[in-house]
Design a protein around this motif. Structure first.
Motif, PDB file in Angstrom:
ATOM      1  N   ASP A 159      53.851  37.582  43.572  1.00  0.00           N
ATOM      2  CA  ASP A 159      52.663  36.988  42.946  1.00  0.00           C
ATOM      3  C   ASP A 159      52.807  35.486  42.828  1.00  0.00           C
ATOM      4  O   ASP A 159      53.812  34.984  42.310  1.00  0.00           O
ATOM      5  CB  ASP A 159      52.468  37.579  41.542  1.00  0.00           C
ATOM      6  CG  ASP A 159      52.367  39.100  41.560  1.00  0.00           C
ATOM      7  OD1 ASP A 159      51.809  39.629  42.532  1.00  0.00           O
ATOM      8  OD2 ASP A 159      52.853  39.732  40.606  1.00  0.00           O
ATOM      9  N   GLN A 160      51.765  34.778  43.264  1.00  0.00           N
ATOM     10  CA  GLN A 160      51.788  33.312  43.160  1.00  0.00           C
ATOM     11  C   GLN A 160      50.375  32.776  43.352  1.00  0.00           C
ATOM     12  O   GLN A 160      49.538  33.384  44.017  1.00  0.00           O
ATOM     13  CB  GLN A 160      52.726  32.701  44.194  1.00  0.00           C
ATOM     14  CG  GLN A 160      52.388  33.053  45.628  1.00  0.00           C
ATOM     15  CD  GLN A 160      53.442  32.533  46.583  1.00  0.00           C
ATOM     16  OE1 GLN A 160      53.550  31.307  46.761  1.00  0.00           O
ATOM     17  NE2 GLN A 160      54.214  33.447  47.163  1.00  0.00           N
ATOM     18  N   HIS A 161      50.158  31.630  42.746  1.00  0.00           N
ATOM     19  CA  HIS A 161      48.861  30.972  42.871  1.00  0.00           C
ATOM     20  C   HIS A 161      49.062  29.487  42.629  1.00  0.00           C
ATOM     21  O   HIS A 161      49.694  29.072  41.654  1.00  0.00           O
ATOM     22  CB  HIS A 161      47.868  31.532  41.845  1.00  0.00           C
ATOM     23  CG  HIS A 161      46.556  30.812  41.851  1.00  0.00           C
ATOM     24  ND1 HIS A 161      45.678  30.884  42.899  1.00  0.00           N
ATOM     25  CD2 HIS A 161      45.986  29.992  40.915  1.00  0.00           C
ATOM     26  CE1 HIS A 161      44.618  30.140  42.621  1.00  0.00           C
ATOM     27  NE2 HIS A 161      44.778  29.594  41.432  1.00  0.00           N
ATOM     28  N   LYS A 162      48.527  28.699  43.548  1.00  0.00           N
ATOM     29  CA  LYS A 162      48.701  27.262  43.460  1.00  0.00           C
ATOM     30  C   LYS A 162      47.421  26.618  42.953  1.00  0.00           C
ATOM     31  O   LYS A 162      46.337  26.768  43.531  1.00  0.00           O
ATOM     32  CB  LYS A 162      49.052  26.701  44.847  1.00  0.00           C
ATOM     33  CG  LYS A 162      49.214  25.201  44.882  1.00  0.00           C
ATOM     34  CD  LYS A 162      50.439  24.750  44.085  1.00  0.00           C
ATOM     35  CE  LYS A 162      50.655  23.247  44.214  1.00  0.00           C
ATOM     36  NZ  LYS A 162      51.769  22.775  43.389  1.00  0.00           N
ATOM     37  N   SER A 163      47.544  25.907  41.853  1.00  0.00           N
ATOM     38  CA  SER A 163      46.452  25.074  41.370  1.00  0.00           C
ATOM     39  C   SER A 163      47.098  23.822  40.785  1.00  0.00           C
ATOM     40  O   SER A 163      47.809  23.127  41.502  1.00  0.00           O
ATOM     41  CB  SER A 163      45.572  25.822  40.373  1.00  0.00           C
ATOM     42  OG  SER A 163      46.330  26.269  39.263  1.00  0.00           O
ATOM     43  N   SER A 166      46.824  30.848  35.021  1.00  0.00           N
ATOM     44  CA  SER A 166      46.601  30.928  36.467  1.00  0.00           C
ATOM     45  C   SER A 166      45.143  31.146  36.815  1.00  0.00           C
ATOM     46  O   SER A 166      44.729  30.930  37.956  1.00  0.00           O
ATOM     47  CB  SER A 166      47.452  32.049  37.075  1.00  0.00           C
ATOM     48  OG  SER A 166      47.088  33.304  36.551  1.00  0.00           O
ATOM     49  N   LYS A 168      41.253  36.103  38.652  1.00  0.00           N
ATOM     50  CA  LYS A 168      41.109  36.417  40.067  1.00  0.00           C
ATOM     51  C   LYS A 168      39.919  37.356  40.308  1.00  0.00           C
ATOM     52  O   LYS A 168      39.109  37.119  41.202  1.00  0.00           O
ATOM     53  CB  LYS A 168      42.404  37.060  40.575  1.00  0.00           C
ATOM     54  CG  LYS A 168      42.400  37.475  42.024  1.00  0.00           C
ATOM     55  CD  LYS A 168      43.764  38.094  42.374  1.00  0.00           C
ATOM     56  CE  LYS A 168      43.819  38.543  43.811  1.00  0.00           C
ATOM     57  NZ  LYS A 168      45.126  39.182  44.115  1.00  0.00           N
ATOM     58  N   ASN A 185      45.228  35.415  38.688  1.00  0.00           N
ATOM     59  CA  ASN A 185      45.622  35.022  40.042  1.00  0.00           C
ATOM     60  C   ASN A 185      47.072  35.320  40.381  1.00  0.00           C
ATOM     61  O   ASN A 185      47.484  35.119  41.533  1.00  0.00           O
ATOM     62  CB  ASN A 185      45.337  33.533  40.261  1.00  0.00           C
ATOM     63  CG  ASN A 185      43.873  33.287  40.540  1.00  0.00           C
ATOM     64  OD1 ASN A 185      43.303  33.882  41.455  1.00  0.00           O
ATOM     65  ND2 ASN A 185      43.242  32.432  39.733  1.00  0.00           N
ATOM     66  N   VAL A 186      47.845  35.750  39.391  1.00  0.00           N
ATOM     67  CA  VAL A 186      49.200  36.207  39.700  1.00  0.00           C
ATOM     68  C   VAL A 186      49.336  37.694  39.386  1.00  0.00           C
ATOM     69  O   VAL A 186      50.419  38.205  39.116  1.00  0.00           O
ATOM     70  CB  VAL A 186      50.273  35.377  38.969  1.00  0.00           C
ATOM     71  CG1 VAL A 186      50.326  33.965  39.530  1.00  0.00           C
ATOM     72  CG2 VAL A 186      50.043  35.351  37.462  1.00  0.00           C
ATOM     73  N   ASN A 187      48.197  38.365  39.412  1.00  0.00           N
ATOM     74  CA  ASN A 187      48.130  39.828  39.335  1.00  0.00           C
ATOM     75  C   ASN A 187      48.599  40.415  38.011  1.00  0.00           C
ATOM     76  O   ASN A 187      49.081  41.553  37.961  1.00  0.00           O
ATOM     77  CB  ASN A 187      48.911  40.469  40.500  1.00  0.00           C
ATOM     78  CG  ASN A 187      48.304  40.123  41.838  1.00  0.00           C
ATOM     79  OD1 ASN A 187      47.082  40.067  41.969  1.00  0.00           O
ATOM     80  ND2 ASN A 187      49.136  39.838  42.824  1.00  0.00           N
TER      81      ASN A 187
END
Length: 568
Positions: free
Chosen positions: A296-300, A411, A414, A450-452
């Motif tokens: 799990d990962q999300h870039k902002s 995050s 999603k 966004n990281v589930n």
């Protein structure tokens, strides 16, 4: 010529003292020999002879000795002519020449054609050493030069002698002249060194095979058992230098190199032809190290991950990676072996990491800032109008918009998902929803960030009412007959008849009733009295009444009825 033969040994020999006569008639006599003068009247050596005596100097004759080194004479005062037997005029002596020799030869030596070195009083010579002996004798001349090497028996010296046997060497030499004078023995001691030093190479510091790093050094060491080591040399790619201390490999450029080395002793013996060489590679480049998030990962504004995410480190290096180390909010001291989790702690975590190769080149410390988000989103539900709440039950109709909303402060959200009732599966919420089917319903909903991180399922109950009210029209009197219009039969009521309108609703209750008579504008039905007061059905004739009933959710129903009002 009179010749005396020598017997050779390791000790200096003795010579018989003699006289000799050269081929040219010159006579040489050892000065130490006694001399007797004999007189004969015949040249025949076997003729009768008489030994002369001196009456005046009797004690110095028989024997007599020559006093002068070199040329001596025996003479008579006046020369007599052999033919006339008269004294030769002008007068001159009769002279008999001979040479007396009492001095031994003088021999000098020369060691040459080899390097020379003196240490602590000891003389060392290198390869190709030659010995030259040279003797001089002032009178009778040299008979021979005798030489002894390392206590061997004396032998006659003829010409330059090679002295190439290694080790301690001693020479003795002397000369004899032709009349038995023997020179005192000369001696020299020295060391012959014809062996090159032994040189060894040692590699210190990091290495992998023939690959060396920045901290690697090449150490040379030489030993020489005789004259000693003079210098050590090394060549890197053909450029020669004198070795004085361990050689840091970092002085060369990155890449492949050829290294040769040799040493020289103090009499120029060297080992540079012994094939002492090696190829090596200098590696001063640190590994390339990378970090990536697995899972799990999300870039902002941050790189967000979940508790389930792992960190994967990897490094590449031409020589080979020895180890990767890392730290979480600490220095990079933990040895990396496999993917690892972050601390289960909400917020920013800083990962530091570096790699080291097999020859100790260390990369710079890299950093990766990661935000661990272990909080789920929060989702809510809003019912728009129409809606009606009664006794703990929320009533809506089929046109009521239902809005789902969610918030995640880290995050971000999603997806929002929902399901209506137990028998349906979750679907993605994209816009406001409606429920067309009447009855009790349960809305299940949840959000995923966004990281589930998935929210616990929430639920909301509502009752959907899509039924319109049931409308009733009542008359104050029974019909008194029938009238036909447009082929249809209708009830006939007397003029004084009162009309009543009513509606019932199954779930929410009726909110309003409207009516229209013969196409008139719809009016709110308040009561029968108010309706009657309007005199809308006071005259004789047909009347068509349209009744509309609306419940509390806006569900509406309509009923149309035609009747006839009789006259007087």
């Amino acid at each position: 010529m009179y010749v005396v033969t020598n017997v050779f040994s390791q000790n200096q020999g003795t010579e018989e003292k003699v006289w000799i006569v050269d081929d040219d008639g010159k006579m040489y006599i050892n000065k130490d020999l006694p001399v007797y003068l004999w007189l004969s009247t015949s040249p025949d050596e076997s003729s009768k002879k008489y030994r002369l005596k001196s009456h005046k100097t009797d004690k110095f004759t028989n024997p007599m000795y020559f006093d002068t080194e070199g040329h001596n004479t025996v003479h008579s005062p006046f020369a007599v002519d052999n033919k006339t037997k008269k004294i030769k005029m002008p007068r001159e002596d009769v002279v008999f020449d001979l040479w007396s020799d009492g001095l031994a030869p003088v021999t000098s030596s020369k060691l040459f054609d080899a390097p020379k070195y003196i240490k602590s009083g000891t003389i060392y010579y290198g390869k190709n050493l030659k010995l030259n002996l040279k003797s001089t004798d002032a009178v009778s001349g040299i008979k021979e030069i005798l030489l002894s090497v390392n206590a061997a028996a004396y032998t006659a010296y003829k010409s330059n002698t090679d002295l190439n046997k290694e080790g301690n060497t001693s020479i003795k030499y002397y000369a004899t002249d032709r009349v038995g004078n023997v020179e005192g023995s000369h001696s020299k001691s020295f060391v012959v060194d014809i062996t090159a030093p032994i040189i060894t190479k040692t590699i210190t510091g990091p290495q992998k095979g023939n690959i060396y790093g920045q901290k690697t050094k090449i150490v040379l060491a030489s030993t020489d058992n005789l004259s000693g080591v003079k210098k050590q040399y090394y060549l890197i790619d053909g450029k020669r230098s004198v070795y004085s201390a361990p050689i840091p490999v970092r002085l060369v450029k990155k890449g492949n190199h050829k290294f040769n080395y040799y040493s020289v002793d103090n009499v120029e013996n060297d080992n540079k032809d012994d094939g002492r060489a090696m190829d090596f590679t200098y590696d001063d480049v640190a590994p390339t190290v990378t970090a990536e998030v697995v899972g799990d990962q999300h870039k902002s504004n941050y790189l967000f991950v979940s508790e389930r995410s792992k960190i994967k480190l990897a490094a590449t290096d031409e020589t080979g990676v020895k180890e990767i180390t890392y730290g979480i909010d600490t220095k990079a001291t933990n040895v990396y072996s496999d993917q690892f989790f972050l601390k289960k702690q909400q917020g920013i975590q800083n990962i530091s990491y570096k790699a080291e190769d097999e020859v100790d080149n260390v990369s710079r410390v890299h950093g990766k800032q990661i935000f661990l988000d272990n909080k789920t989103p929060v989702t809510g539900i809003t019912y728009k109008t129409p809606q009606f709440f009664n006794n703990g039950t929320l009533f809506i109709n089929g046109n009521t918009n239902i809005k789902l909303y969610s918030k995640d402060i880290h995050s971000g959200v999603k997806v929002i998902e929902y399901a209506i009732d137990n028998n349906s599966s979750f679907q993605t919420y994209t816009s406001e929803i409606k429920i067309p089917d009447e009855g009790e319903h349960k809305i299940y909903f949840k959000s995923t960030d966004n990281v589930n991180n998935v929210e616990v399922i929430k639920e909301s109950d509502c009752f959907v009412d899509v039924s319109s009210p049931e409308i009733f029209i009542k008359y104050s009197i029974e019909p008194i007959g029938k009238e036909t219009k447009d082929g249809k039969s209708h009830d006939v009521f007397p003029k004084h008849t009162k009309v009543y309108f009513a509606a019932t609703d199954k779930w929410c209750g009726t909110e309003k009733i409207y009516y229209s008579v013969n196409g008139s504008k719809k009016a709110l039905y308040v009561s029968t009295q108010a309706f009657q007061q309007r005199n809308l059905i006071a005259k004789k004739g047909f009347y068509t009444v349209v009744i509309t009933a609306v419940d509390k959710l806006g569900n509406s129903g309509e009923k149309t009825e035609t009747f006839f009002i009789a006259g007087e």
